[in-house]
Design an enzyme around this catalytic site. Sequence first.
Site, PDB file in Angstrom:
ATOM      1  N   SER A 260       0.830  -1.200   0.000  1.00  8.00           N
ATOM      2  CA  SER A 260       0.000   0.000   0.000  1.00  8.00           C
ATOM      3  C   SER A 260       0.864   1.251   0.000  1.00  8.00           C
ATOM      4  CB  SER A 260      -0.900   0.003   1.230  1.00  8.00           C
ATOM      5  OG  SER A 260      -0.120   0.295   2.381  1.00  8.00           O
ATOM      6  N   LYS A 261       0.217   2.353  -0.265  1.00  6.13           N
ATOM      7  CA  LYS A 261       0.878   3.654  -0.264  1.00  6.13           C
ATOM      8  C   LYS A 261       1.591   3.884   1.068  1.00  6.13           C
ATOM      9  CE  LYS A 261      -1.194   7.704   0.294  1.00  6.13           C
ATOM     10  NZ  LYS A 261      -2.206   8.763   0.158  1.00  6.13           N
TER      11      LYS A 261
END
Length: 509
Positions: A260-261
Site C-alpha cells: 500500500s501507499k
Amino acid sequence: MDSKVRVRFAPSPTGGLHLGGVRTVLFNYLFAKHHNGEFILRIEDTDQTRFVPGAEQYIQDTLAWCGLTPNESPLHGGPYGPYRQSERKAIYRQYADTLIAQGNAYYAFDTPEELDAKRKEIPNFQYSRVHRMEMKNSVSLSPEVVDELLKNNTPYVIRIKVPENEEVSLEDVIRGHVSFDTSIVDDKVLLKADGMPTYHLAVVVDDHLMKITHAFRGEEWLPSAPVHVLLWKYLFSLDQMPKWAHLPLILKPDGNGKLSKRDGERLGFPVFAMDWTDPNTNTTTIGFKERGFLPEAFVNLLAMLGWNDGTDKEIYTIEELIAGFSLDRVHKGGAKFDYEKAKWFNAEWIKKMDNEKLAALVKPYFDEAKIEIHEHSYLVKVVGLVKERCHLLPEFITQASFYFQAPTQIDTASIAPKWDAKKSSFFNELAKLYSGKMDAGITTASATELEAEFKELVAKHELKPGELMLPFRIMLVGGKFGPGVFEIVEVIELKDTVARIQHSLQLLS
RNA sequence: GGAGCGUUCGUCUAACGGUUAGGACGCCAGGUUUUCAUCCUGGUAAUACGGGUUCGAUUCCCGUACGCUCUACCA
C-alpha cells in the site's frame, strides 16, 4: 485465435496509480502487442462519491510516461466509446431491466440504515437466498406493494438473483479451473439508487460492448468472479465471455499483505508511478519518476515481478518483453516488492542508456539544483563519465556537480591530520606548473600526460604519490569519491584545477 | 465465521518425475580502482509439515499448518 485480441485496463480515478496497477497495465499491454491486438483504457468512474479531480489525467500521464499507450481511451477516442463509464449510464439501465424481465434480478428497497441494522443483528449477514425473503424486495413483497413503491419513487437498487446450489466455474488462464457454489454467493447490487451501475454490472456490459477478449485484473477480484460469470450467462453468452486472468498481488516487503501507499511512506520508497498530489489534502506522494527512475527500468522491473521467460535474462527492453510475453509463465503467488532490486534495475538501465538521451533526462535535476550548464555537449560527456556510479537520476548531481562548479564543501578533515609543509609546497609547485602551461596557451592535457607529469613532480619533492592523490582528489571534488583524479583534471581543465588547489591551500593554512 | 486463492535461499525466481536444487538482488570475503562506485572472483542461504502414488518426488493426489484476498448502493 479467431478474433482480434482486445484487452482493457479499467481503473477508477480515485488517486495515484500504484505498482500493482501499472503492472496490470503492463501485462495487458504486453499481451495485446504480442498478439497484435488492441489495448483499451476505460475509466470506471461510477462512484461519484469517490471521484477525484485530476486522477484521470494522472492515469493518462502515467501511461504516457511508461510508454504504454492505449489504442482506445477517453483521450484517444475509438469506435467503442465513450470510454468513461459515467458517460454510459443509460446503457447499463437497459441491461438491468433485461435482467429484471428475465427474473434474474430484482428491485430491493432496503435503506442503508435497514441494511446496517440487519448486519448488526445477524452476524455474517449476507443478502442472499438465506435472508432474501426477510428483506424488502420484489421477490419477498407482493406485486401490488412493489408497484406502489415504484410508483411513489421509493429509492431502490437492483440486485442479481443468484440461483441456489449451482456450480459456477471459470477457466482462469493463470489459475486453471476455479469453481464456486452459488449458495455462498450473495445477491450483489448491480444498479445503485442513483442509477449508476456497480462494478459488477458495468464490467460485464462494457467488456461485451467493447469486444474484450481477455480480461486481466488483480487477484482480489477472484471471489466476485461468479457474479460476473452469471451475468455473462444471463445477458450474453458464456462462449463470448472473455478469458479471465487474475494476476497475483504485489506484496509489501516486510510481513505479508498487499503493498500500500503507506508501506512506501513507512519504508521510504515510492509506490506510485509518478508524484501524486491529492487535491483534497494537498499532500504529495512521491513517484518512481520523480525519484529518478527511468521508464524503461520501471517497466522492466515490474515485468519481472510475477513473470519470467524461463531463462536467466533479467534486463529486457519493451520490445523483448512483447516478443517473449506469455500468460502461462505468469506466477500464481504474490511477489514481495524489493526496493534494492528495483534500484539495481535502474542502475543497469542507466549504464545501458545512450549518453545523449540520459543527459536530457538529467538536465532538469541540474536546473533544479541551480547548476549552470554552459554547453550541452559538455553535459553529455560528463554524464558518460559518471553514469556507472549512479543508481538514481538525482545522484548525477552529487556525482557530477564538481565538473560544473567548484565544490562548496571541502572535506579538509580528511587531509588536515597528515598535512605538512612539504605537501603544501608540493601543491604550490603544482599550481605553478599548471599556471605556467596556461601562460603558454595550454588549457588542458590528457589524463596520462597529467599523471606522468604529476609523478615527476612528486619524485622531485621526494614524496610518494600515494600520500598526495587523496588530498588532490578532495581539493578537486570535495570528498572521497569520483572518477580518476587526472581524468577529472583533463575535463575541468587547468584553470579550474589551479583555482581549486589554491582555494584548498588557503583552507589548510 | 465463510468462500476462494496461494506457499522453492532474507527477496525476485529456474528446474513442467531423475540436477551436487540453477540464476539474480542483498549480505560477507578477496581482487581491480593510490578514493568511492563500477567491474571480476569466491562464499552465504531454500523445496512449510504429514501422508500417499511411483523404481524415483520441488514437481502428481489428499490432508494439515500458515499466509493472503474477498465477504459495501468501493472498485
